[in-house]
Design a protein around this motif. Structure first.
Motif, PDB file in Angstrom:
ATOM      1  N   MET A  62      68.194  66.071 -16.057  1.00 26.39           N
ATOM      2  CA  MET A  62      68.341  66.025 -18.015  1.00 26.39           C
ATOM      3  C   MET A  62      67.770  65.396 -18.440  1.00 26.39           C
ATOM      4  N   THR A  63      67.260  64.927 -19.417  1.00 29.72           N
ATOM      5  CA  THR A  63      66.377  63.931 -20.029  1.00 29.72           C
ATOM      6  C   THR A  63      66.581  63.535 -21.361  1.00 29.72           C
ATOM      7  N   ILE A  64      67.037  62.129 -21.958  1.00 25.41           N
ATOM      8  CA  ILE A  64      67.702  62.374 -23.326  1.00 25.41           C
ATOM      9  C   ILE A  64      66.397  61.448 -24.375  1.00 25.41           C
ATOM     10  N   ARG A  65      65.952  61.470 -24.907  1.00 23.28           N
ATOM     11  CA  ARG A  65      65.314  60.771 -26.308  1.00 23.28           C
ATOM     12  C   ARG A  65      66.696  60.363 -26.912  1.00 23.28           C
ATOM     13  N   PRO A  66      66.560  58.926 -27.163  1.00 24.05           N
ATOM     14  CA  PRO A  66      67.220  58.130 -28.023  1.00 24.05           C
ATOM     15  C   PRO A  66      67.003  58.537 -29.792  1.00 24.05           C
ATOM     16  N   TYR A  67      68.241  58.475 -30.332  1.00 25.31           N
ATOM     17  CA  TYR A  67      68.213  58.518 -32.783  1.00 25.31           C
ATOM     18  C   TYR A  67      67.973  58.071 -32.484  1.00 25.31           C
ATOM     19  N   LEU A  68      66.606  57.304 -33.088  1.00 22.81           N
ATOM     20  CA  LEU A  68      66.142  55.998 -33.697  1.00 22.81           C
ATOM     21  C   LEU A  68      66.776  55.699 -35.133  1.00 22.81           C
ATOM     22  N   GLY A  69      66.382  56.202 -35.970  1.00 19.22           N
ATOM     23  CA  GLY A  69      66.141  56.960 -37.170  1.00 19.22           C
ATOM     24  C   GLY A  69      66.356  57.495 -37.485  1.00 19.22           C
ATOM     25  N   HIS A  70      65.369  58.162 -39.081  1.00 21.39           N
ATOM     26  CA  HIS A  70      64.819  59.019 -39.694  1.00 21.39           C
ATOM     27  C   HIS A  70      63.645  58.484 -40.169  1.00 21.39           C
ATOM     28  N   GLY A  71      62.394  59.579 -40.114  1.00 21.57           N
ATOM     29  CA  GLY A  71      61.365  59.551 -40.296  1.00 21.57           C
ATOM     30  C   GLY A  71      61.241  59.744 -41.590  1.00 21.57           C
ATOM     31  N   ALA A  72      60.178  59.601 -42.368  1.00 20.85           N
ATOM     32  CA  ALA A  72      59.618  60.541 -44.190  1.00 20.85           C
ATOM     33  C   ALA A  72      59.422  61.827 -42.916  1.00 20.85           C
ATOM     34  N   ALA A  73      59.011  62.701 -42.429  1.00 30.07           N
ATOM     35  CA  ALA A  73      59.085  63.127 -42.503  1.00 30.07           C
ATOM     36  C   ALA A  73      59.996  64.437 -41.144  1.00 30.07           C
ATOM     37  N   SER A  74      60.754  63.596 -39.863  1.00 32.23           N
ATOM     38  CA  SER A  74      60.914  64.074 -39.020  1.00 32.23           C
ATOM     39  C   SER A  74      62.173  62.798 -38.719  1.00 32.23           C
ATOM     40  N   PRO A  75      62.800  63.094 -37.502  1.00 31.26           N
ATOM     41  CA  PRO A  75      63.893  61.977 -36.880  1.00 31.26           C
ATOM     42  C   PRO A  75      62.414  61.121 -36.109  1.00 31.26           C
ATOM     43  N   ILE A  76      63.144  59.766 -35.738  1.00 30.58           N
ATOM     44  CA  ILE A  76      63.098  58.886 -35.260  1.00 30.58           C
ATOM     45  C   ILE A  76      63.167  58.406 -33.784  1.00 30.58           C
TER      46      ILE A  76
ATOM     47  N   GLU B 134      72.127  63.371 -33.177  1.00 29.19           N
ATOM     48  CA  GLU B 134      70.570  63.408 -33.859  1.00 29.19           C
ATOM     49  C   GLU B 134      69.951  63.101 -32.461  1.00 29.19           C
ATOM     50  N   SER B 135      70.631  62.254 -31.114  1.00 28.75           N
ATOM     51  CA  SER B 135      69.365  62.028 -30.316  1.00 28.75           C
ATOM     52  C   SER B 135      68.851  63.814 -29.316  1.00 28.75           C
ATOM     53  N   GLU B 136      68.081  63.659 -28.841  1.00 27.19           N
ATOM     54  CA  GLU B 136      67.149  64.998 -28.150  1.00 27.19           C
ATOM     55  C   GLU B 136      67.403  64.259 -26.946  1.00 27.19           C
ATOM     56  N   VAL B 137      68.259  66.006 -26.205  1.00 34.41           N
ATOM     57  CA  VAL B 137      68.231  66.246 -25.007  1.00 34.41           C
ATOM     58  C   VAL B 137      67.223  67.428 -24.550  1.00 34.41           C
ATOM     59  N   THR B 138      66.856  67.474 -23.417  1.00 31.93           N
ATOM     60  CA  THR B 138      66.474  68.421 -22.797  1.00 31.93           C
ATOM     61  C   THR B 138      67.236  68.744 -21.169  1.00 31.93           C
ATOM     62  N   THR B 139      67.445  69.806 -21.410  1.00 36.96           N
ATOM     63  CA  THR B 139      68.468  70.153 -19.942  1.00 36.96           C
ATOM     64  C   THR B 139      67.254  71.632 -19.483  1.00 36.96           C
ATOM     65  N   PRO B 140      67.645  72.220 -18.328  1.00 31.15           N
ATOM     66  CA  PRO B 140      66.674  72.747 -17.207  1.00 31.15           C
ATOM     67  C   PRO B 140      66.324  73.911 -18.062  1.00 31.15           C
ATOM     68  N   THR B 141      67.601  74.705 -18.833  1.00 29.99           N
ATOM     69  CA  THR B 141      67.317  75.426 -19.985  1.00 29.99           C
ATOM     70  C   THR B 141      66.832  75.240 -20.992  1.00 29.99           C
ATOM     71  N   ARG B 142      66.784  74.315 -22.033  1.00 29.23           N
ATOM     72  CA  ARG B 142      66.328  74.232 -23.099  1.00 29.23           C
ATOM     73  C   ARG B 142      66.584  72.731 -24.185  1.00 29.23           C
ATOM     74  N   THR B 143      66.300  72.546 -24.852  1.00 34.82           N
ATOM     75  CA  THR B 143      66.229  71.150 -25.715  1.00 34.82           C
ATOM     76  C   THR B 143      67.007  71.501 -26.258  1.00 34.82           C
ATOM     77  N   ALA B 144      68.073  70.229 -27.234  1.00 30.55           N
ATOM     78  CA  ALA B 144      68.845  70.962 -28.249  1.00 30.55           C
ATOM     79  C   ALA B 144      69.144  69.273 -28.703  1.00 30.55           C
ATOM     80  N   ARG B 145      69.544  68.873 -29.812  1.00 33.52           N
ATOM     81  CA  ARG B 145      70.271  67.567 -30.864  1.00 33.52           C
ATOM     82  C   ARG B 145      71.809  67.817 -30.645  1.00 33.52           C
ATOM     83  N   VAL B 146      71.971  66.487 -30.205  1.00 32.69           N
ATOM     84  CA  VAL B 146      73.317  66.228 -30.229  1.00 32.69           C
ATOM     85  C   VAL B 146      74.130  65.755 -31.187  1.00 32.69           C
ATOM     86  N   ILE B 147      75.225  66.441 -31.366  1.00 28.12           N
ATOM     87  CA  ILE B 147      76.317  66.997 -32.464  1.00 28.12           C
ATOM     88  C   ILE B 147      77.092  66.174 -32.392  1.00 28.12           C
TER      89      ILE B 147
END
Length: 90
Positions: free
Chosen positions: A1-15, A58-71
């Motif tokens: 599994m891969t985690i991309r930590p939420y760092l903040g919000h940019g002009a158009a999307s999360p960083i 709001e961090s992004e998590v990729t599991t073997p089946t899909r990519t989703a955001r942390v609630i």
């Protein structure tokens, strides 16, 4: 599994930060949870991790089946039970 930590919000999307790989137990099951603002939302996946990782909403998590955001993210630590981190994903 891969985690991309939420760092903040940019002009158009999360960083998001650099990817972090972790072993996890992933359960694709729909559940009703409360988000950081107290609203009831549907979580499609629950992820269980070993302690020692901080995962912000709001961090992004990729599991073997899909990519989703942390609630929500919670650390469970009890002297008579295994410690772990639980993530509820969109």
């Amino acid at each position: 599994m891969t985690i991309r930590p939420y760092l903040g919000h940019g002009a158009a999307s999360p960083i998001l930060g650099d990817p972090i790989r972790r072993r996890a137990y992933v359960e694709d099951a729909r559940r009703l949870v409360r988000d950081a603002e107290g609203h009831e939302v549907v979580s499609e996946t629950t992820v269980y991790l070993a302690p020692g990782v901080e995962v912000a909403p709001e961090s992004e998590v990729t599991t073997p089946t899909r990519t989703a955001r942390v609630i929500t993210s919670a650390t469970l630590d009890h002297p008579r039970a295994p410690s772990h981190v639980v993530l509820a994903l969109t």
